[in-house]
Design a protein around this motif. Structure first.
Motif, mmCIF file in Angstrom:
data_model
loop_
_atom_site.group_PDB
_atom_site.id
_atom_site.type_symbol
_atom_site.label_atom_id
_atom_site.label_comp_id
_atom_site.label_asym_id
_atom_site.label_seq_id
_atom_site.Cartn_x
_atom_site.Cartn_y
_atom_site.Cartn_z
ATOM 1 N N UNK A 167 -15.267 8.728 -0.262
ATOM 2 C CA UNK A 167 -14.841 7.988 -1.450
ATOM 3 C C UNK A 167 -13.458 7.382 -1.213
ATOM 4 N N UNK A 169 -12.138 6.829 1.738
ATOM 5 C CA UNK A 169 -12.263 5.828 2.805
ATOM 6 C C UNK A 169 -12.877 4.537 2.285
ATOM 7 N N UNK A 170 -13.796 4.657 1.309
ATOM 8 C CA UNK A 170 -14.396 3.457 0.735
ATOM 9 C C UNK A 170 -13.315 2.616 0.062
ATOM 10 N N UNK A 171 -12.395 3.261 -0.641
ATOM 11 C CA UNK A 171 -11.313 2.536 -1.298
ATOM 12 C C UNK A 171 -10.449 1.818 -0.261
ATOM 13 N N UNK A 172 -10.125 2.531 0.812
ATOM 14 C CA UNK A 172 -9.323 1.933 1.879
ATOM 15 C C UNK A 172 -10.064 0.760 2.498
ATOM 16 N N UNK A 173 -11.357 0.964 2.707
ATOM 17 C CA UNK A 173 -12.201 -0.048 3.321
ATOM 18 C C UNK A 173 -12.213 -1.326 2.484
ATOM 19 N N UNK A 174 -12.152 -1.158 1.160
ATOM 20 C CA UNK A 174 -12.225 -2.312 0.264
ATOM 21 C C UNK A 174 -10.854 -2.945 0.050
ATOM 22 N N UNK A 175 -9.863 -2.505 0.807
ATOM 23 C CA UNK A 175 -8.579 -3.190 0.807
ATOM 24 C C UNK A 175 -7.457 -2.468 0.093
ATOM 25 N N UNK A 176 -7.712 -1.280 -0.467
ATOM 26 C CA UNK A 176 -6.665 -0.577 -1.198
ATOM 27 C C UNK A 176 -5.732 0.125 -0.219
ATOM 28 N N UNK A 177 -4.419 0.022 -0.458
ATOM 29 C CA UNK A 177 -3.496 0.802 0.373
ATOM 30 C C UNK A 177 -3.407 2.215 -0.197
ATOM 31 N N UNK A 180 -2.517 2.368 -4.016
ATOM 32 C CA UNK A 180 -3.613 1.866 -4.862
ATOM 33 C C UNK A 180 -4.795 2.830 -4.867
ATOM 34 N N UNK A 184 -6.031 4.234 -8.426
ATOM 35 C CA UNK A 184 -7.296 3.680 -8.906
ATOM 36 C C UNK A 184 -8.486 4.596 -8.675
ATOM 37 N N UNK A 185 -8.367 5.508 -7.713
ATOM 38 C CA UNK A 185 -9.529 6.344 -7.387
ATOM 39 C C UNK A 185 -9.225 7.833 -7.545
#
Ligand code: ADP
Ligand code: MG
Lengths: 270, 357
Positions: A167, A169-177, A180, A184-185
């Motif tokens: 989860x 890693x998915x956020x990171x993958x979608x561009x979140x630093x 963020x 956000x997560x």
């Protein structure tokens, strides 16, 4: 049918230790010494002395709940970051003091924080100025935070470890630093843990009388102390029960408001 | 145009003292559908995670359009991942999940709105905006995970066994969906699977991996028809792999019987491995064919019969549309160009050496 009989001991336990005492509290709270129905015990909360005790309790418990949250969240994050084996050992270290008697732990701090106590002696040895917080509101907040911190850390830790690496890693993958990803997560997903942590710290902090007795030296009256005195010192069980009922309703209302606010907040956080 | 989009240069990775990837070399062209295929634990996911930036190689570099991105954070890479377990955000509804990457990039509300609509249409889930993650089935969650990735218009989509958790029928449907998506979007896919059928169905290029090494790289036809070693032959589809002797160019001896073949350059009287696909084994009546045998087992598979034939002390796997009952005496023959000759590995090491430079 088998299941029902398995629940029987629990029901007996509930009846014996929760329902029956509660019924007594209701009975005493709503009657006077002669046993006649009255609302006087409830109305007694309106006296200036009791209102100010309640407000003081509210202030100190909100403050210590906030401090617990600020300390517990990073702690829980660090615990999550540790390897499973190491993590559970540290969690164990956290739980360990909870197995020691609450009264003993608080009395220990009374000795430690005393003007001529251990801490001030050590500080004096190093020629440092001593601390004078015993018998103040600060000491009470300290005692609350010390005693209730594990109840904030554990529920937050429990939700954090359930958030999967994928989860994040998915956020990171979608561009979140990193920041963020946290706001956000991770943070919104840990909300249930925060809510139960706040409940588990706020309620005992609001009603405590032991901590204020021992670390406040009887100088700082909280609503818990007021109620306790009705039971012990003045031996007015009716008044004590009445005040307890008011406090209970008060807690219920604040929990409902809190839960409602939390639901709204969750939507807004996204 | 022909320069690789992504290139792995001698990438090695060790976990707890175990070598997972050993000097892996890999080039992926723009718009290619490349599949990493291999048994569980062979390093496919690790390779994908290194490309995605979630894992750093111990040695070696990763290049994207010639730029070294080895140390670049995942959020700075022009690629998106579809995770094996979907990894949807359970505190957000479907629309919010899909919008996640676009909000981070600061796109306008109307742009995001249009993109969500477009992506949901693309994965056949129109009107699912307000649904919660938990109300969706596995297949639907997987489509949302794909939608969430592609709205960001990545140059490359990384997919790690995305259909692994779905049942057979749904998996086959999704395979066609993915091929359609790839063609509509015109982006590069790097796909990980341990399912050889899936790899053969979907890919432009298949990379067969085992124990951190590339065993063979080529089109599905190449890999299936001309496996370069016994591992690939065994892993891709059913096959008969037989110890044989290369008598001379274009002649191989199988169980003491000479079979003409088309391969050359193996030398004289060299031991080799021969691969014959079950559908290439011809069964003739007793007395005909080159090698006599007896049918020992038969199952009806729908399109064909699957038989086992005892011949030369070896259990031959045979696919045929003609039924030969158990106990029937048959003669085996194979067309010369259906006999695939492979050099025997000389050492453990050579068995695993990468074949593509
Ligand atoms: N984070 C990790 N820590 C330790 N070992 C790992 C880690 N990730 C993968 N491995 C090991 O590396 C090997 C290859 O794993 P992986 O790349 O996931 O294989 P595949 O995806 O092909 O099944 C496995 O033996 C696995 O146990
Ligand atoms: Mg894997």
């Amino acid at each position: 049918m088998g299941k029902k009989s398995l629940a029987a001991p629990y029901i007996v336990w509930m009846a014996g230790f929760i329902v029956i005492p509660l019924l007594f509290v209701f009975y005493y709270g709503l009657t006077d010494k002669s046993g006649a129905f009255t609302l006087e015990n409830l109305a007694a909360i309106a006296s200036p002395e009791k209102v100010s005790a309640l407000l003081r309790s509210l202030k100190l418990s909100v403050l210590s709940t906030a401090i617990c949250l600020l300390l517990a969240y990073p702690l829980a994050m660090i615990l999550k970051g540790l390897h499973v084996k190491k993590g559970s050992f540290v969690v164990f270290l956290f739980i360990l003091p909870m197995w020691m008697n609450f009264l003993l732990r608080t009395m220990a701090w009374q000795t430690l924080l005393d003007r001529n106590g251990v801490i001030n002696n050590v500080l004096a040895f190093f020629h440092l100025p001593g601390i004078n917080i015993i018998n103040t509101q600060a000491a009470i907040v300290f005692g609350m935070v010390y005693n209730f911190l594990p109840f904030m850390v554990l529920p937050i830790y429990n939700v954090l470890i359930k958030i999967g690496d994928d989860t994040v890693e998915a956020a990171r993958d979608l561009g979140a630093d990193g920041v963020q990803t946290f706001f956000r997560v991770i943070f919104p997903l840990s909300m249930p843990g925060i809510v139960s942590g706040i409940t588990m710290v706020f309620v005992p902090a609001l009603t405590t009388f032991v901590i204020s007795d021992l670390l406040g030296g009887g100088m700082v009256l909280l609503i818990g102390n007021v109620i306790e005195q009705e039971f012990t010192f003045t031996a007015n069980w009716n008044l004590g029960s009445g005040l307890s009922l008011v406090l209970m309703v008060f807690i219920l209302i604040s929990m409902v408001l809190f839960a409602k606010y939390d639901k709204d907040g969750e939507g807004a956080a996204v | 145009m022909n320069a690789p989009l992504i290139r792995l240069d001698k990438v090695s990775k060790t976990f707890d003292g175990t070598m997972v990837l050993d000097e892996l070399e890999l080039s992926i062209k723009e718009n290619e559908f490349m599949t990493l295929l291999g048994p569980s634990g062979c390093g496919k996911t690790t390779t994908l995670r290194i490309i995605g930036g979630f894992e750093k190689p111990d040695t070696g570099r990763v290049y994207f359009e010639g730029t070294d991105i080895t140390d670049l954070a995942p959020n700075k890479r022009q690629l998106n991942t579809v995770f094996q377990k979907y990894a949807l955000f359970s505190h957000m509804n479907i629309a919010e999940n899909i919008a996640f990457g676009l909000k981070i990039k600061g796109k306008t509300k109307s742009y995001i709105h249009d993109k969500i609509k477009y992506a949901l249409k693309l994965v056949n889930l129109d009107g699912y905006e307000r649904r919660s993650v938990t109300s969706l089935s596995g297949g639907q969650q997987q489509r949302i995970a794909i939608a969430r990735a592609i709205v960001n218009e990545p140059r490359v989509l990384l997919l790690d066994e995305p259909l692994g958790a779905l049942d057979l029928k749904l998996r086959q449907d999704m395979q066609y969906e993915l091929i359609r998506l790839k063609n509509e979007l015109g982006i590069t896919f790097i796909y990980v699977t341990h399912d050889q059928e899936e790899a053969l169905t979907m890919s432009d290029t298949i990379v067969v991996m085992n124990q951190g090494y590339i065993q063979q790289m080529g089109t599905p036809e190449d890999i299936y028809n001309e496996p370069e070693n016994a591992f690939v032959a065994d892993f891709i589809g059913d096959s008969n792999i037989i110890d044989s002797l290369m008598i001379e160019d274009k002649l191989v001896e199988i169980f003491g019987v000479k079979f003409p073949c088309v391969d050359t350059g193996f030398g004289r009287n060299q031991p080799v491995d021969v691969v014959i696909r079950p559908e290439d084994v011809e069964l003739h009546p007793e007395g005909e064919g080159r090698l006599p045998g007896v049918v020992s087992h038969i199952i009806f598979k729908g399109v064909h019969y699957e038989m086992e034939v005892m011949a030369g002390g070896f259990e031959w796997l045979v696919h045929s549309t003609v039924c030969h009952p158990v106990g029937a005496k048959v003669g085996i023959d194979v067309d010369p160009f259906n006999i695939q000759i492979m050099k025997k590995p000389e050492s453990e090491d050579e068995e695993a050496v990468g074949v593509n430079g």
